[in-house]
Write an enzyme that holds these catalytic residues in place. Sequence first.
Site, PDB file in Angstrom:
ATOM      1  N   SER A   1       0.811  -1.211   0.000  1.00 40.86           N
ATOM      2  CA  SER A   1       0.000   0.000   0.000  1.00 40.86           C
ATOM      3  C   SER A   1       0.848   1.265   0.000  1.00 40.86           C
ATOM      4  O   SER A   1       1.617   1.511  -0.918  1.00 40.86           O
ATOM      5  CB  SER A   1      -0.957  -0.044   1.201  1.00 40.86           C
TER       6      SER A   1
ATOM      7  N   ASP B   1      -2.346   6.154  -3.378  1.00 39.45           N
ATOM      8  CA  ASP B   1      -1.172   5.518  -2.777  1.00 39.45           C
ATOM      9  C   ASP B   1      -0.742   4.361  -3.671  1.00 39.45           C
ATOM     10  O   ASP B   1      -1.265   4.189  -4.771  1.00 39.45           O
ATOM     11  CB  ASP B   1      -1.478   5.061  -1.350  1.00 39.45           C
TER      12      ASP B   1
ATOM     13  N   ASP C   1      -1.130   1.128  -3.896  1.00 34.24           N
ATOM     14  CA  ASP C   1      -2.065   0.138  -4.431  1.00 34.24           C
ATOM     15  C   ASP C   1      -3.411   0.740  -4.784  1.00 34.24           C
ATOM     16  O   ASP C   1      -4.337   0.026  -5.150  1.00 34.24           O
ATOM     17  CB  ASP C   1      -2.228  -1.037  -3.464  1.00 34.24           C
TER      18      ASP C   1
ATOM     19  N   ASP D   1      -5.897   2.066  -3.128  1.00 34.76           N
ATOM     20  CA  ASP D   1      -7.130   1.914  -2.366  1.00 34.76           C
ATOM     21  C   ASP D   1      -7.445   3.201  -1.595  1.00 34.76           C
ATOM     22  O   ASP D   1      -8.458   3.271  -0.899  1.00 34.76           O
ATOM     23  CB  ASP D   1      -7.099   0.706  -1.437  1.00 34.76           C
TER      24      ASP D   1
END
Length: 452
Positions: free
Chosen positions: A104, A246, A248, A250
């Site tokens: 992440s 960010d 990833d 999400d």
Amino acid sequence: MGRLFGTDGVRGVANADLTAELALGLSVAAAHVLAEAGTFAGHRATAVVGRDPRASGEFLEAAVVAGLASAGVDVLRVGVLPTPAVAHLTGALGADLGVMLSASHNAMPDNGIKFFARGGHKLADELEDRIESVYAEHRTGAPWDRPTGAGVGRVRDYDQGLDQYVAHLVGVLPNRLDGLKIVLDEAHGAASRVSPEAFARAGAELVTIGAVPDGLNINDGCGSTHLDLLKAAVVEHGADLGIAHDGDADRCLAVDHTGAEVDGDQILAVLALAMREREALREDTVVATVMSNLGFKLAMERKGIRFVQTAVGDRYVLEEMKEHGLALGGEQSGHVIILDHATTGDGTLTGLMLAARVAQSGRTLRDLASVMERLPQVLINVPDVDKSRVTSSAELATAVAEAERELGSTGRVLLRSSGTEPLVRVMVEAADIEQARSVAGRLADVVKSALG
């Protein structure tokens, strides 16, 4: 061995904490546990596997795929895609589980493994505990039950995933983005192709930064944890707004046309009002965590929207939403869940919906975000301490009680251990920023001395 699963999967320094052996073993354990739970009953299991662009994701993906296939699970390898894309595809393709390799917002040396159940939802705590237990059992010598011959899993690349996911995102928008100029900061991460493609198909004029991942530069001075580049680019290009993800994707944070940050609380407030206007905000309720600014709660109350509070972590927000059939929830950090269209926080979807509100309303993002006034809030991360003792230290409890007496009814204190990093977060909210900084600084010093 301490608990492997944190609040968002298994995470650590790749090839040190998170090794190929661990990734393979956890994947085999996940397959066995889900089979025992009846997830694969009566059919051959299929898994969707994706990753962010980190260099370590290459060998970890190979380990996960090998583990699943060795356990008799067929694998659809979707390559570099955002976490919410893997979750979406797990559901859309009728797969039995999904696996995402990403840390992440963490720095490049870290990586992580997240598992999704059938339908694209995060695994329940009890399933994660069982996976960890089964992995530990076999790590100490108990043999795996291994299929042979035609029983082993087959592996193939699934190249349609990006287009399928982007089509889904654009298809759920309430209106197009024509006329908007938007700067996107992709954090050199998993959305570097997806997000620009989705915003372009929706009609926006784009300036893109942080969209050239090389495996080593993810989150490096860019993205939702480093907004300075985005702020400067929005002002330089005269854009209507900026969107930052960010690693990833999400998460989503935003910047208005003046270069001012719009955080997750403000985004939630804007989306809550937009969804209520089109009768999509079920029960006129929004879910957020204890980290949300008090100004968010007050703004929602003024607008007649009910605010439900949960523990920190998007999984707890999601649990509350699913239990009560609610449509919108999220975190100040930018995890926003729009449950009618996603099973997890989706930064690209959130950014698209925010931009759609700007386009539909004809108002600036600055004006829309002014629905709430953020009370001064100071967050200090204290690293290299024993975070497991944050709730048991008498010295720390005394310091917190003194701080709460000083702040009175005009502020609050929140201390919590990070679920994904070795640190303790100290949050202080007060009517005056200098008081918040002073109290937070003193508490951070106590955390260092008491837990160091």
